[in-house]
Design a protein around this motif. Structure first.
Motif, short mmCIF file in Angstrom:
data_model
loop_
_atom_site.label_atom_id
_atom_site.label_comp_id
_atom_site.label_asym_id
_atom_site.label_seq_id
_atom_site.Cartn_x
_atom_site.Cartn_y
_atom_site.Cartn_z
N ALA A 54 -4.76 -51.74 -32.58
CA ALA A 54 -4.05 -52.82 -32.89
C ALA A 54 -3.79 -53.14 -34.66
CB ALA A 54 -3.94 -54.10 -32.33
N PHE A 55 -5.07 -52.77 -35.14
CA PHE A 55 -5.75 -53.11 -36.26
C PHE A 55 -4.98 -52.26 -37.43
CE2 PHE A 55 -7.78 -53.84 -40.60
CZ PHE A 55 -7.58 -54.83 -40.62
N GLY A 56 -5.27 -51.01 -37.25
CA GLY A 56 -5.34 -49.74 -37.56
C GLY A 56 -4.19 -49.68 -37.53
N LEU A 57 -2.90 -50.06 -36.89
CA LEU A 57 -1.78 -49.45 -36.60
C LEU A 57 -1.25 -51.11 -37.83
CD1 LEU A 57 -0.74 -49.11 -32.97
CD2 LEU A 57 -0.50 -47.16 -34.96
N ALA A 58 -0.95 -51.43 -37.83
CA ALA A 58 -0.67 -52.74 -38.42
C ALA A 58 -0.96 -52.60 -40.31
CB ALA A 58 -1.64 -53.90 -38.05
N GLN A 59 -2.03 -51.65 -40.45
CA GLN A 59 -2.24 -51.01 -41.47
C GLN A 59 -1.44 -50.30 -42.29
OE1 GLN A 59 -5.02 -53.27 -43.55
NE2 GLN A 59 -4.55 -54.35 -42.07
N LEU A 60 -1.03 -49.53 -41.38
CA LEU A 60 -0.09 -48.54 -41.74
C LEU A 60 1.35 -48.91 -40.78
CD1 LEU A 60 -2.13 -45.94 -40.09
CD2 LEU A 60 -1.07 -45.70 -42.21
N ASP A 61 1.78 -50.64 -40.79
CA ASP A 61 2.96 -51.03 -41.23
C ASP A 61 3.95 -51.16 -40.15
OD1 ASP A 61 2.58 -51.84 -44.48
OD2 ASP A 61 3.53 -49.39 -44.68
N SER A 83 -2.16 -62.47 -39.25
CA SER A 83 -2.25 -62.44 -40.18
C SER A 83 -2.64 -60.87 -40.87
CB SER A 83 -2.66 -63.30 -41.03
OG SER A 83 -4.41 -62.73 -41.48
N HIS A 84 -2.46 -59.83 -40.04
CA HIS A 84 -2.99 -58.15 -40.34
C HIS A 84 -1.53 -57.80 -39.36
CE1 HIS A 84 -6.44 -59.58 -42.55
NE2 HIS A 84 -6.59 -58.46 -43.01
N GLY A 85 -0.84 -57.94 -39.32
CA GLY A 85 0.40 -57.66 -38.67
C GLY A 85 0.33 -57.38 -37.10
N VAL A 86 -0.63 -57.95 -36.60
CA VAL A 86 -0.41 -57.76 -34.57
C VAL A 86 0.43 -57.97 -34.21
CG1 VAL A 86 -2.56 -56.86 -32.70
CG2 VAL A 86 -2.69 -56.31 -35.31
N ALA A 291 -18.22 -51.39 -42.59
CA ALA A 291 -18.97 -52.06 -41.58
C ALA A 291 -18.56 -52.56 -41.10
CB ALA A 291 -20.55 -52.62 -42.67
N GLY A 292 -18.43 -51.99 -39.52
CA GLY A 292 -16.98 -52.97 -38.54
C GLY A 292 -15.84 -52.27 -38.53
N GLY A 293 -15.05 -51.99 -37.09
CA GLY A 293 -13.85 -51.35 -37.13
C GLY A 293 -13.05 -52.44 -38.10
N GLN A 294 -12.99 -53.04 -38.31
CA GLN A 294 -12.12 -54.00 -39.28
C GLN A 294 -11.89 -54.41 -39.92
OE1 GLN A 294 -9.65 -57.35 -36.33
NE2 GLN A 294 -10.00 -56.10 -34.54
N GLU A 295 -13.58 -54.08 -41.44
CA GLU A 295 -13.41 -54.51 -42.13
C GLU A 295 -13.08 -53.80 -43.41
OE1 GLU A 295 -14.55 -57.69 -41.59
OE2 GLU A 295 -14.71 -57.09 -39.57
N TYR A 296 -12.32 -52.65 -43.23
CA TYR A 296 -12.46 -52.41 -44.57
C TYR A 296 -11.19 -52.70 -44.78
CZ TYR A 296 -9.00 -50.01 -40.17
OH TYR A 296 -7.35 -50.17 -39.59
N LEU A 297 -10.64 -52.18 -46.45
CA LEU A 297 -9.81 -52.59 -47.35
C LEU A 297 -8.60 -50.93 -47.00
CD1 LEU A 297 -7.76 -54.72 -48.78
CD2 LEU A 297 -9.12 -53.72 -50.88
N PHE A 298 -7.36 -51.47 -46.75
CA PHE A 298 -6.70 -50.30 -46.99
C PHE A 298 -6.11 -50.37 -47.91
CE2 PHE A 298 -2.89 -48.18 -45.93
CZ PHE A 298 -2.32 -46.92 -45.24
N ARG A 322 6.92 -40.71 -44.99
CA ARG A 322 7.34 -41.12 -43.72
C ARG A 322 6.51 -42.58 -43.11
NH1 ARG A 322 9.67 -36.81 -40.72
NH2 ARG A 322 9.85 -35.04 -41.60
N VAL A 323 5.92 -42.34 -43.57
CA VAL A 323 4.96 -43.56 -43.64
C VAL A 323 4.39 -44.72 -44.17
CG1 VAL A 323 2.34 -43.93 -42.41
CG2 VAL A 323 3.72 -41.60 -41.70
N LEU A 324 4.31 -44.52 -44.60
CA LEU A 324 4.59 -45.25 -46.18
C LEU A 324 5.45 -46.04 -46.63
CD1 LEU A 324 0.67 -44.82 -47.60
CD2 LEU A 324 1.09 -46.35 -45.78
N GLY A 325 6.91 -45.56 -47.00
CA GLY A 325 8.07 -45.57 -46.83
C GLY A 325 8.14 -45.35 -48.95
N GLY A 326 6.74 -44.11 -48.82
CA GLY A 326 7.15 -43.83 -50.26
C GLY A 326 7.33 -45.21 -51.33
#
Length: 332
Positions: A54-61, A83-86, A291-298, A322-326
């Motif tokens: 879910a966190f990853g999906l939210a990073q992609l808007d 706070s991250h859109g989930v 390190a960790g499944g949600q510690e990255y900065l997109f 298509r994904v990042l809105g141009g």
């Protein structure tokens, strides 16, 4: 696209012992082991398969709907996800059990001693997907990821009963589930996710052939680590997408979850299967370097640079629009 992500929500406690476990074992006393290890490091990460995806999906808007069970200790974790859109409105809160915990100590030889406390996850079986759908005006896809086994089976039954499209991701629970249970989880799935080892485990446990599986699912997506991902269906030739290479491997935790998030984000934006797999592979490479499944900065610019380097400028430009809105352009 309204995507409900069902599965585990947990906190990972990762520790490091600066020695070897085996040096502390006495050969003729292994029937009565009582040991304590003084560890040097403790890293606490937010985790759980469903929460990571879910966190990853939210990073992609996207605004994924997280569906799982937690304890009353979930408040800080909930705030982080929201706070991250989930969307966490469909998360069940137990009155008596803590949120799941994974506790793991690793020694200098990469041996591990670990425990998993299921806790509130056992109450996920009480979640009714029809109520989740009513809250959100319907569901376009339900991902059934590793969870309490009874919850996974119930969610699959609910999808069939209410006509929700679903993706099966039994992965870590394949060792726990019986053959008939696995067959029940897979039958009729639009998508089936496994890694290469789980691919063979699934065939062995179900007694099905590869053709049997492909007859029962829309597409079978098998991640192959550094060799990329293979996508199979009963009507098209197999497709292999190369991985996005990286020289900065930090931690494999959550990499498969990131691939699933990227893949589903691509499908939700109608990129097509090949492009969706490329998005998944690129996001997986980002997580592999943290390190960790949600510690990255997109970072969109850096993400597009990875896509360009591996798949070419045309593929990256298409994904950008298509994904990042141009909003950004691939770096030369």
């Amino acid at each position: 696209m309204r995507i409900a992500v069902t599965g585990s929500i947990a906190t990972d406690h990762l520790m490091v012992f600066p020695g070897r476990f085996t040096d502390q074992l006495i050969a003729d006393r292994l029937d009565r082991v009582s040991l304590s290890f003084l560890v040097d490091d403790l890293h606490i990460h937010r985790g759980g398969v469903a929460a990571n995806i879910a966190f990853g999906l939210a990073q992609l808007d996207l605004t994924p709907i997280l569906v799982g069970a937690v304890g009353p200790d979930f408040a800080d974790y909930r705030a982080w996800l929201e706070s991250h859109g989930v969307d966490t409105a469909s998360v069940h809160v137990s009155a008596t059990r803590h949120t799941s915990r994974f506790l793991c100590t690793t020694d200098e030889s990469q041996n591990q001693i670990a425990s998993f406390y299921a806790g509130a996850m056992s109450e996920a079986r009480d979640i009714d997907l029809a109520r989740v759908a009513a809250r959100h005006g319907g569901l376009d896809l339900v991902l059934i990821a590793p969870n309490d086994p009874d919850a996974m089976l119930r969610h699959t039954r609910d999808c069939r009963a209410h006509g929700f499209r679903f993706a099966a991701d039994p992965s870590q629970q394949l060792a726990r589930l019986t053959g008939p249970q696995i067959r029940s989880l897979v039958e009729g799935a639009d998508l089936l996710f496994t890694n290469e080892y789980e691919h063979d485990m699934l065939l062995s446990a179900t007694g099905w052939t590869r053709s049997d599986v492909l007859f029962r699912v829309g597409r079978w997506i098998t991640t192959l680590g550094e060799n990329g991902v293979r996508i199979e269906s009963g009507t098209e030739p197999p497709l292999t997408i190369p991985a996005v290479p990286t020289d900065a491997v930090v931690d494999p935790t959550g990499v498969g979850d990131a691939f699933r998030a990227g893949f589903l984000a691509g499908l939700s934006r109608q990129t097509g299967i090949e492009q969706a797999a490329r998005i998944g592979a690129a996001l997986a490479s980002v997580v592999l370097e943290s390190a960790g499944g949600q510690e990255y900065l997109f970072a969109p610019e850096e993400f597009l640079a990875r896509l360009t380097a591996t798949y070419g400028a045309a593929a990256a430009t298409d994904i950008e629009h298509r994904v990042l809105g141009g909003k950004v352009s691939p770096q030369p």
